[in-house]
Enzyme design. Sequence first.
Site, PDB file in Angstrom:
ATOM      1  N   GLU A  92      -7.260   7.081  23.017  1.00  0.00           N
ATOM      2  CA  GLU A  92      -7.909   7.612  24.211  1.00  0.00           C
ATOM      3  C   GLU A  92      -9.232   6.895  24.493  1.00  0.00           C
ATOM      4  O   GLU A  92      -9.562   6.618  25.655  1.00  0.00           O
ATOM      5  CB  GLU A  92      -8.173   9.117  24.048  1.00  0.00           C
ATOM      6  CG  GLU A  92      -6.920   9.947  23.833  1.00  0.00           C
ATOM      7  CD  GLU A  92      -6.605  10.178  22.363  1.00  0.00           C
ATOM      8  OE1 GLU A  92      -6.206  11.301  22.014  1.00  0.00           O
ATOM      9  OE2 GLU A  92      -6.769   9.227  21.557  1.00  0.00           O
ATOM     10  N   CYS A 124     -11.741  13.019  20.291  1.00  0.00           N
ATOM     11  CA  CYS A 124     -11.306  12.419  21.548  1.00  0.00           C
ATOM     12  C   CYS A 124     -11.345  13.420  22.702  1.00  0.00           C
ATOM     13  O   CYS A 124     -11.565  13.038  23.854  1.00  0.00           O
ATOM     14  CB  CYS A 124      -9.899  11.859  21.398  1.00  0.00           C
ATOM     15  SG  CYS A 124      -9.817  10.412  20.322  1.00  0.00           S
ATOM     16  N   SER A 208      22.904 -11.640  -6.791  1.00  0.00           N
ATOM     17  CA  SER A 208      22.755 -10.828  -5.575  1.00  0.00           C
ATOM     18  C   SER A 208      22.122 -11.606  -4.426  1.00  0.00           C
ATOM     19  O   SER A 208      21.769 -11.009  -3.406  1.00  0.00           O
ATOM     20  CB  SER A 208      21.903  -9.585  -5.879  1.00  0.00           C
ATOM     21  OG  SER A 208      20.607  -9.963  -6.323  1.00  0.00           O
ATOM     22  N   ARG A 224       9.114  -3.465   5.169  1.00  0.00           N
ATOM     23  CA  ARG A 224       8.004  -3.450   4.217  1.00  0.00           C
ATOM     24  C   ARG A 224       6.669  -3.317   4.950  1.00  0.00           C
ATOM     25  O   ARG A 224       5.783  -2.582   4.509  1.00  0.00           O
ATOM     26  CB  ARG A 224       8.005  -4.745   3.398  1.00  0.00           C
ATOM     27  CG  ARG A 224       9.167  -4.883   2.442  1.00  0.00           C
ATOM     28  CD  ARG A 224       9.158  -6.238   1.764  1.00  0.00           C
ATOM     29  NE  ARG A 224      10.343  -6.429   0.923  1.00  0.00           N
ATOM     30  CZ  ARG A 224      10.669  -7.576   0.350  1.00  0.00           C
ATOM     31  NH1 ARG A 224       9.902  -8.646   0.529  1.00  0.00           N
ATOM     32  NH2 ARG A 224      11.754  -7.668  -0.390  1.00  0.00           N
ATOM     33  N   ASP A 240      15.756 -10.804  -9.981  1.00  0.00           N
ATOM     34  CA  ASP A 240      15.469 -11.497  -8.722  1.00  0.00           C
ATOM     35  C   ASP A 240      14.108 -12.180  -8.678  1.00  0.00           C
ATOM     36  O   ASP A 240      13.871 -12.995  -7.785  1.00  0.00           O
ATOM     37  CB  ASP A 240      15.546 -10.501  -7.556  1.00  0.00           C
ATOM     38  CG  ASP A 240      16.928  -9.880  -7.411  1.00  0.00           C
ATOM     39  OD1 ASP A 240      17.895 -10.470  -7.926  1.00  0.00           O
ATOM     40  OD2 ASP A 240      17.031  -8.805  -6.784  1.00  0.00           O
ATOM     41  N   LEU A 244       8.233  -9.074  -2.951  1.00  0.00           N
ATOM     42  CA  LEU A 244       8.021  -7.840  -2.181  1.00  0.00           C
ATOM     43  C   LEU A 244       6.855  -7.947  -1.200  1.00  0.00           C
ATOM     44  O   LEU A 244       6.082  -7.007  -1.021  1.00  0.00           O
ATOM     45  CB  LEU A 244       7.806  -6.638  -3.123  1.00  0.00           C
ATOM     46  CG  LEU A 244       8.933  -6.344  -4.111  1.00  0.00           C
ATOM     47  CD1 LEU A 244       8.629  -5.072  -4.882  1.00  0.00           C
ATOM     48  CD2 LEU A 244      10.278  -6.245  -3.417  1.00  0.00           C
TER      49      LEU A 244
END
Length: 403
Positions: A92, A124, A208, A224, A240, A244
Amino acid sequence: MNRCNSGTDSKVWMRKGKRIFTAETPEVLAVFVYKEGELMDDIKCMRRALELAKMAEGDTSPNPMVGAVITDSSGNIVGEGYHHKAGQPHAEINALAAAGDKAKGATVYVTLEPCSHYGRTGPCCEALIKAGVKKVVSAVTDPNPLVAGRGLNRLREAGIEVVNGICEDEARKLNEKFFFWITHKRPFVSLKYAMTLDGKIAADGGDSKWITGVEARTYAHYLRKTHDAVIVGKNTVLHDDCELTTRMVEGKNPVRIVLDSKCSLPVNSKILNGEARTIVAVGEEPSLTNLNAVKLLKNVEIIKLPEHDGKLDLNALMKYLAEQEITSLLVEGGSEVHGAFLDAGFAERVYAFIAPKIIGGRNALSPVGGNGCKDMGKALCLTDIEHKELGCDLLITGRTERD
Protein backbone atom coordinates in the site's frame (compact mmCIF):
# COMPACT_ATOMS: atom_id res chain seq x y z
CA MET A 1 -27.80 -12.92 -14.90
CA ASN A 2 -25.65 -9.80 -14.60
CA ARG A 3 -24.22 -8.19 -17.67
CA CYS A 4 -20.72 -6.73 -17.58
CA ASN A 5 -18.31 -5.03 -19.92
CA SER A 6 -15.66 -7.48 -21.11
CA GLY A 7 -13.60 -5.05 -23.12
CA THR A 8 -14.26 -7.13 -26.30
CA ASP A 9 -16.67 -6.86 -29.20
CA SER A 10 -18.65 -9.96 -28.22
CA LYS A 11 -21.46 -9.74 -25.73
CA VAL A 12 -20.46 -11.27 -22.44
CA TRP A 13 -22.77 -12.37 -19.66
CA MET A 14 -22.02 -13.47 -16.13
CA ARG A 15 -23.97 -16.15 -14.32
CA LYS A 16 -23.65 -15.23 -10.65
CA GLY A 17 -21.35 -17.54 -8.74
CA LYS A 18 -20.10 -19.55 -11.71
CA ARG A 19 -18.96 -18.72 -15.22
CA ILE A 20 -18.83 -16.22 -18.02
CA PHE A 21 -20.56 -17.15 -21.28
CA THR A 22 -20.85 -15.40 -24.63
CA ALA A 23 -24.35 -14.48 -25.67
CA GLU A 24 -23.92 -16.45 -28.91
CA THR A 25 -22.47 -19.68 -27.53
CA PRO A 26 -22.50 -21.57 -24.24
CA GLU A 27 -18.74 -22.13 -24.37
CA VAL A 28 -16.98 -21.16 -21.17
CA LEU A 29 -14.58 -18.26 -21.61
CA ALA A 30 -13.28 -18.15 -18.05
CA VAL A 31 -14.11 -19.38 -14.59
CA PHE A 32 -14.47 -16.86 -11.78
CA VAL A 33 -15.45 -17.00 -8.15
CA TYR A 34 -18.22 -14.42 -8.25
CA LYS A 35 -20.12 -13.19 -5.22
CA GLU A 36 -23.09 -10.91 -4.73
CA GLY A 37 -22.02 -7.34 -5.38
CA GLU A 38 -18.75 -8.12 -7.16
CA LEU A 39 -18.07 -6.22 -10.36
CA MET A 40 -15.78 -7.22 -13.19
CA ASP A 41 -13.75 -4.05 -12.62
CA ASP A 42 -13.11 -5.15 -9.04
CA ILE A 43 -12.03 -8.61 -10.16
CA LYS A 44 -9.81 -7.20 -12.91
CA CYS A 45 -8.07 -4.76 -10.56
CA MET A 46 -7.65 -7.36 -7.83
CA ARG A 47 -6.14 -9.84 -10.25
CA ARG A 48 -3.67 -7.17 -11.28
CA ALA A 49 -2.82 -6.69 -7.60
CA LEU A 50 -2.32 -10.46 -7.27
CA GLU A 51 0.05 -10.38 -10.26
CA LEU A 52 2.05 -7.64 -8.57
CA ALA A 53 2.17 -9.57 -5.30
CA LYS A 54 3.52 -12.67 -7.01
CA MET A 55 6.46 -10.68 -8.40
CA ALA A 56 8.09 -10.96 -4.97
CA GLU A 57 7.51 -14.71 -4.57
CA GLY A 58 10.25 -16.18 -2.45
CA ASP A 59 11.49 -12.81 -1.20
CA THR A 60 9.04 -11.62 1.46
CA SER A 61 9.18 -14.34 4.13
CA PRO A 62 8.23 -14.32 6.94
CA ASN A 63 5.83 -11.71 5.57
CA PRO A 64 3.15 -12.53 2.98
CA MET A 65 3.20 -11.47 -0.65
CA VAL A 66 0.97 -8.42 -1.09
CA GLY A 67 0.10 -6.28 -4.10
CA ALA A 68 -1.89 -3.05 -4.36
CA VAL A 69 -3.54 -1.10 -7.18
CA ILE A 70 -5.02 2.41 -6.90
CA THR A 71 -7.68 3.69 -9.31
CA ASP A 72 -9.27 7.11 -9.72
CA SER A 73 -13.00 7.83 -9.96
CA SER A 74 -12.99 6.87 -13.64
CA GLY A 75 -11.39 3.50 -12.96
CA ASN A 76 -7.98 4.48 -14.32
CA ILE A 77 -4.96 3.02 -12.54
CA VAL A 78 -2.96 5.83 -10.96
CA GLY A 79 -0.63 3.82 -8.74
CA GLU A 80 0.67 0.30 -8.25
CA GLY A 81 2.97 -1.35 -5.74
CA TYR A 82 3.93 -4.56 -4.04
CA HIS A 83 5.80 -5.66 -0.95
CA HIS A 84 9.37 -6.44 -2.02
CA LYS A 85 10.98 -7.80 1.13
CA ALA A 86 10.44 -8.08 4.88
CA GLY A 87 11.39 -4.83 6.57
CA GLN A 88 10.75 -2.77 3.43
CA PRO A 89 7.61 -0.69 2.70
CA HIS A 90 4.37 -2.60 2.28
CA ALA A 91 2.43 -2.77 -0.96
CA GLU A 92 0.00 0.00 0.00
CA ILE A 93 2.83 2.40 0.83
CA ASN A 94 4.55 1.78 -2.52
CA ALA A 95 1.27 2.22 -4.39
CA LEU A 96 0.48 5.45 -2.53
CA ALA A 97 3.94 6.79 -3.38
CA ALA A 98 3.33 6.02 -7.06
CA ALA A 99 -0.11 7.66 -7.00
CA GLY A 100 0.94 10.81 -5.16
CA ASP A 101 -1.86 13.40 -4.91
CA LYS A 102 -4.08 11.24 -7.12
CA ALA A 103 -4.65 8.91 -4.16
CA LYS A 104 -7.13 11.40 -2.64
CA GLY A 105 -10.65 10.13 -3.28
CA ALA A 106 -9.30 7.00 -4.98
CA THR A 107 -10.08 3.29 -4.60
CA VAL A 108 -7.35 0.98 -3.33
CA TYR A 109 -7.28 -2.72 -4.22
CA VAL A 110 -5.07 -4.77 -1.93
CA THR A 111 -4.60 -8.54 -1.81
CA LEU A 112 -4.50 -8.72 2.00
CA GLU A 113 -6.15 -6.66 4.71
CA PRO A 114 -4.03 -3.54 5.44
CA CYS A 115 -2.07 -3.91 8.65
CA SER A 116 -3.07 -1.93 11.72
CA HIS A 117 -0.05 -2.40 13.99
CA TYR A 118 3.52 -1.18 14.26
CA GLY A 119 6.06 -3.82 13.27
CA ARG A 120 9.14 -3.31 11.15
CA THR A 121 7.08 -0.66 9.36
CA GLY A 122 4.14 1.55 10.32
CA PRO A 123 0.45 0.58 9.96
CA CYS A 124 -0.79 0.77 6.37
CA CYS A 125 -4.38 1.59 7.36
CA GLU A 126 -3.20 4.87 8.89
CA ALA A 127 -1.28 5.73 5.71
CA LEU A 128 -4.41 5.09 3.64
CA ILE A 129 -6.50 7.29 5.94
CA LYS A 130 -3.93 10.08 5.78
CA ALA A 131 -3.84 9.88 1.97
CA GLY A 132 -7.60 10.48 1.86
CA VAL A 133 -8.63 7.40 -0.11
CA LYS A 134 -12.36 6.89 -0.54
CA LYS A 135 -12.62 3.11 -0.74
CA VAL A 136 -10.51 0.04 0.06
CA VAL A 137 -11.19 -3.31 -1.60
CA SER A 138 -9.46 -6.22 0.11
CA ALA A 139 -9.13 -9.82 -1.05
CA VAL A 140 -8.91 -11.53 2.32
CA THR A 141 -8.65 -10.80 6.04
CA ASP A 142 -5.16 -11.13 7.51
CA PRO A 143 -4.99 -14.20 9.80
CA ASN A 144 -2.24 -12.59 11.89
CA PRO A 145 -3.72 -12.04 15.39
CA LEU A 146 -2.11 -8.59 15.39
CA VAL A 147 -4.39 -7.63 12.48
CA ALA A 148 -7.31 -10.09 12.05
CA GLY A 149 -9.95 -7.55 11.00
CA ARG A 150 -8.61 -4.60 12.96
CA GLY A 151 -7.22 -2.93 9.84
CA LEU A 152 -10.56 -3.06 8.03
CA ASN A 153 -12.42 -1.84 11.12
CA ARG A 154 -10.03 1.08 11.49
CA LEU A 155 -10.69 2.10 7.90
CA ARG A 156 -14.45 1.94 8.45
CA GLU A 157 -14.14 4.04 11.60
CA ALA A 158 -12.37 6.69 9.50
CA GLY A 159 -15.32 6.80 7.09
CA ILE A 160 -13.67 4.79 4.31
CA GLU A 161 -15.87 2.37 2.38
CA VAL A 162 -14.54 -1.18 2.77
CA VAL A 163 -15.21 -4.25 0.63
CA ASN A 164 -13.63 -7.57 1.58
CA GLY A 165 -13.53 -10.98 -0.13
CA ILE A 166 -12.82 -10.10 -3.78
CA CYS A 167 -10.81 -12.99 -5.33
CA GLU A 168 -10.48 -14.47 -1.85
CA ASP A 169 -9.68 -18.01 -3.01
CA GLU A 170 -6.89 -16.81 -5.28
CA ALA A 171 -5.45 -14.65 -2.51
CA ARG A 172 -5.48 -17.49 0.00
CA LYS A 173 -3.75 -19.81 -2.43
CA LEU A 174 -1.10 -17.23 -3.26
CA ASN A 175 -0.14 -17.02 0.41
CA GLU A 176 -0.94 -20.57 1.49
CA LYS A 177 2.45 -20.91 3.20
CA PHE A 178 1.98 -17.70 5.19
CA PHE A 179 -1.59 -18.57 6.21
CA PHE A 180 -0.50 -22.01 7.40
CA TRP A 181 2.54 -20.63 9.25
CA ILE A 182 0.44 -18.06 11.11
CA THR A 183 -2.35 -20.45 12.09
CA HIS A 184 -0.31 -23.60 12.84
CA LYS A 185 2.90 -22.05 14.21
CA ARG A 186 5.12 -24.35 12.14
CA PRO A 187 6.50 -24.41 8.59
CA PHE A 188 4.32 -25.29 5.62
CA VAL A 189 5.79 -28.54 4.24
CA SER A 190 5.91 -29.46 0.55
CA LEU A 191 7.06 -32.88 -0.66
CA LYS A 192 8.81 -32.85 -4.02
CA TYR A 193 10.05 -35.82 -6.01
CA ALA A 194 10.72 -36.91 -9.58
CA MET A 195 9.78 -40.42 -10.66
CA THR A 196 9.49 -42.55 -13.77
CA LEU A 197 6.20 -43.68 -15.23
CA ASP A 198 6.49 -46.92 -13.27
CA GLY A 199 7.01 -45.06 -10.00
CA LYS A 200 10.78 -45.26 -9.49
CA ILE A 201 13.08 -42.52 -8.22
CA ALA A 202 16.29 -44.36 -9.09
CA ALA A 203 17.42 -47.40 -11.01
CA ASP A 204 18.16 -50.64 -9.17
CA GLY A 205 21.84 -49.72 -9.14
CA GLY A 206 21.13 -46.35 -7.50
CA ASP A 207 21.50 -44.08 -10.55
CA SER A 208 18.96 -41.20 -10.49
CA LYS A 209 20.46 -38.62 -12.89
CA TRP A 210 18.49 -37.56 -14.68
CA ILE A 211 14.92 -38.78 -14.39
CA THR A 212 13.36 -35.57 -15.73
CA GLY A 213 14.44 -33.09 -18.37
CA VAL A 214 15.85 -29.61 -18.02
CA GLU A 215 12.44 -27.88 -17.92
CA ALA A 216 11.31 -29.91 -14.93
CA ARG A 217 14.65 -29.48 -13.16
CA THR A 218 14.45 -25.72 -13.69
CA TYR A 219 10.99 -25.67 -12.14
CA ALA A 220 12.33 -27.66 -9.20
CA HIS A 221 14.90 -24.91 -8.64
CA TYR A 222 12.06 -22.38 -8.77
CA LEU A 223 10.34 -24.35 -5.99
CA ARG A 224 13.50 -24.04 -3.90
CA LYS A 225 13.36 -20.28 -4.39
CA THR A 226 9.77 -20.14 -3.16
CA HIS A 227 10.49 -22.05 0.06
CA ASP A 228 12.51 -20.83 3.01
CA ALA A 229 14.36 -24.13 3.40
CA VAL A 230 14.99 -27.41 1.61
CA ILE A 231 15.77 -30.72 3.32
CA VAL A 232 17.26 -34.07 2.30
CA GLY A 233 18.62 -37.12 4.05
CA LYS A 234 22.24 -38.15 4.30
CA ASN A 235 21.89 -40.86 1.64
CA THR A 236 20.67 -38.38 -0.98
CA VAL A 237 23.80 -36.30 -0.39
CA LEU A 238 26.05 -39.36 -0.58
CA HIS A 239 24.45 -40.61 -3.81
CA ASP A 240 23.94 -37.30 -5.65
CA ASP A 241 26.35 -34.87 -3.96
CA CYS A 242 23.58 -32.29 -4.38
CA GLU A 243 24.01 -28.54 -3.87
CA LEU A 244 20.33 -27.66 -3.26
CA THR A 245 20.77 -24.13 -4.63
CA THR A 246 18.70 -22.08 -7.09
CA ARG A 247 21.46 -21.86 -9.70
CA MET A 248 19.04 -22.54 -12.62
CA VAL A 249 16.76 -19.59 -11.73
CA GLU A 250 17.14 -16.10 -10.31
CA GLY A 251 16.45 -15.85 -6.62
CA LYS A 252 17.77 -16.51 -3.17
CA ASN A 253 19.07 -19.89 -2.10
CA PRO A 254 16.99 -21.64 0.55
CA VAL A 255 18.40 -22.69 3.89
CA ARG A 256 19.81 -26.15 3.26
CA ILE A 257 19.11 -28.88 5.81
CA VAL A 258 20.51 -32.39 5.86
CA LEU A 259 19.44 -35.16 8.26
CA ASP A 260 22.62 -36.95 9.32
CA SER A 261 22.20 -38.61 12.71
CA LYS A 262 25.82 -39.77 12.99
CA CYS A 263 27.32 -36.69 11.31
CA SER A 264 29.09 -38.87 8.78
CA LEU A 265 28.95 -36.66 5.68
CA PRO A 266 32.29 -35.93 3.98
CA VAL A 267 33.28 -32.34 4.74
CA ASN A 268 33.89 -31.73 1.03
CA SER A 269 30.23 -32.44 0.15
CA LYS A 270 28.77 -29.72 -2.07
CA ILE A 271 25.97 -29.10 0.41
CA LEU A 272 28.63 -27.95 2.90
CA ASN A 273 30.28 -25.51 0.48
CA GLY A 274 29.12 -22.37 2.32
CA GLU A 275 27.10 -20.94 -0.58
CA ALA A 276 23.98 -20.83 1.57
CA ARG A 277 23.12 -21.20 5.22
CA THR A 278 23.26 -24.91 5.94
CA ILE A 279 21.96 -26.86 8.92
CA VAL A 280 23.20 -30.35 9.71
CA ALA A 281 20.75 -32.11 12.02
CA VAL A 282 22.51 -34.79 14.06
CA GLY A 283 21.36 -37.26 16.69
CA GLU A 284 22.37 -37.94 20.25
CA GLU A 285 25.63 -39.77 19.47
CA PRO A 286 27.28 -38.20 16.40
CA SER A 287 30.85 -38.87 15.32
CA LEU A 288 32.82 -36.34 17.35
CA THR A 289 35.69 -36.25 14.86
CA ASN A 290 33.46 -35.32 11.93
CA LEU A 291 31.28 -33.12 14.11
CA ASN A 292 34.24 -30.93 15.06
CA ALA A 293 35.34 -30.72 11.42
CA VAL A 294 31.87 -29.65 10.26
CA LYS A 295 31.69 -27.00 12.97
CA LEU A 296 34.68 -25.26 11.40
CA LEU A 297 32.99 -24.92 8.00
CA LYS A 298 31.71 -21.53 6.84
CA ASN A 299 27.96 -20.90 6.97
CA VAL A 300 27.27 -24.35 8.45
CA GLU A 301 25.62 -24.99 11.80
CA ILE A 302 24.90 -28.12 13.82
CA ILE A 303 21.68 -28.84 15.68
CA LYS A 304 21.16 -31.89 17.88
CA LEU A 305 17.81 -33.64 17.83
CA PRO A 306 16.35 -36.44 19.95
CA GLU A 307 16.11 -39.86 18.31
CA HIS A 308 13.30 -42.41 18.37
CA ASP A 309 13.89 -45.92 17.05
CA GLY A 310 17.08 -44.69 15.41
CA LYS A 311 15.37 -41.83 13.58
CA LEU A 312 15.67 -38.11 14.20
CA ASP A 313 12.67 -36.49 15.87
CA LEU A 314 10.92 -34.43 13.19
CA ASN A 315 8.67 -32.75 15.76
CA ALA A 316 11.76 -31.30 17.44
CA LEU A 317 13.10 -30.23 14.06
CA MET A 318 9.87 -28.44 13.14
CA LYS A 319 9.85 -26.65 16.47
CA TYR A 320 13.41 -25.44 15.88
CA LEU A 321 12.62 -24.26 12.36
CA ALA A 322 9.57 -22.36 13.62
CA GLU A 323 11.78 -20.59 16.16
CA GLN A 324 14.06 -19.61 13.27
CA GLU A 325 11.09 -18.06 11.39
CA ILE A 326 11.43 -20.62 8.63
CA THR A 327 7.87 -20.56 7.34
CA SER A 328 8.10 -23.18 4.59
CA LEU A 329 10.08 -26.33 3.96
CA LEU A 330 10.62 -28.24 0.70
CA VAL A 331 11.35 -31.93 1.27
CA GLU A 332 13.44 -33.35 -1.59
CA GLY A 333 13.83 -36.86 -0.28
CA GLY A 334 14.75 -39.53 -0.71
CA SER A 335 12.25 -42.27 -0.16
CA GLU A 336 12.65 -42.79 3.58
CA VAL A 337 12.71 -39.06 4.34
CA HIS A 338 9.48 -38.57 2.39
CA GLY A 339 7.96 -41.48 4.26
CA ALA A 340 9.07 -40.10 7.62
CA PHE A 341 7.44 -36.72 6.96
CA LEU A 342 4.21 -38.31 5.78
CA ASP A 343 4.12 -40.71 8.73
CA ALA A 344 4.64 -37.76 11.09
CA GLY A 345 1.77 -35.80 9.48
CA PHE A 346 4.04 -33.10 8.04
CA ALA A 347 2.95 -32.66 4.44
CA GLU A 348 0.68 -29.86 3.21
CA ARG A 349 1.42 -30.04 -0.54
CA VAL A 350 2.95 -32.58 -2.93
CA TYR A 351 4.85 -31.84 -6.15
CA ALA A 352 5.24 -35.01 -8.22
CA PHE A 353 7.28 -34.77 -11.42
CA ILE A 354 6.56 -37.73 -13.71
CA ALA A 355 8.90 -38.64 -16.57
CA PRO A 356 7.72 -40.80 -19.52
CA LYS A 357 10.32 -43.46 -18.76
CA ILE A 358 10.13 -47.02 -17.49
CA ILE A 359 13.11 -48.60 -15.75
CA GLY A 360 11.55 -51.50 -13.84
CA GLY A 361 13.36 -53.41 -11.13
CA ARG A 362 11.67 -54.90 -8.08
CA ASN A 363 14.34 -53.41 -5.84
CA ALA A 364 14.29 -49.93 -7.37
CA LEU A 365 13.09 -47.30 -4.89
CA SER A 366 9.67 -45.65 -5.01
CA PRO A 367 9.22 -42.00 -3.96
CA VAL A 368 7.74 -42.72 -0.54
CA GLY A 369 8.95 -45.24 2.01
CA GLY A 370 8.20 -45.21 5.72
CA ASN A 371 5.38 -47.12 7.35
CA GLY A 372 2.66 -46.15 4.89
CA CYS A 373 -0.93 -47.36 5.27
CA LYS A 374 -2.29 -50.89 5.33
CA ASP A 375 -5.27 -50.41 3.01
CA MET A 376 -6.45 -48.04 0.29
CA GLY A 377 -9.15 -46.60 2.51
CA LYS A 378 -6.46 -44.95 4.58
CA ALA A 379 -4.48 -43.55 1.65
CA LEU A 380 -3.62 -39.86 1.84
CA CYS A 381 -5.58 -38.11 -0.91
CA LEU A 382 -4.78 -34.84 -2.63
CA THR A 383 -7.23 -32.05 -3.38
CA ASP A 384 -7.10 -28.89 -5.51
CA ILE A 385 -5.15 -30.81 -8.15
CA GLU A 386 -3.18 -28.99 -10.84
CA HIS A 387 -1.00 -30.32 -13.62
CA LYS A 388 1.60 -28.68 -15.81
CA GLU A 389 3.54 -29.96 -18.82
CA LEU A 390 7.26 -29.30 -18.52
CA GLY A 391 8.90 -30.43 -21.74
CA CYS A 392 8.24 -34.17 -21.96
CA ASP A 393 7.52 -34.40 -18.24
CA LEU A 394 4.36 -33.82 -16.24
CA LEU A 395 4.05 -32.07 -12.89
CA ILE A 396 1.08 -32.95 -10.69
CA THR A 397 0.58 -30.93 -7.51
CA GLY A 398 -2.13 -30.81 -4.88
CA ARG A 399 -2.89 -30.15 -1.23
CA THR A 400 -3.17 -32.98 1.24
CA GLU A 401 -6.66 -33.53 2.65
CA ARG A 402 -5.69 -33.32 6.31
CA ASP A 403 -5.69 -29.89 7.96
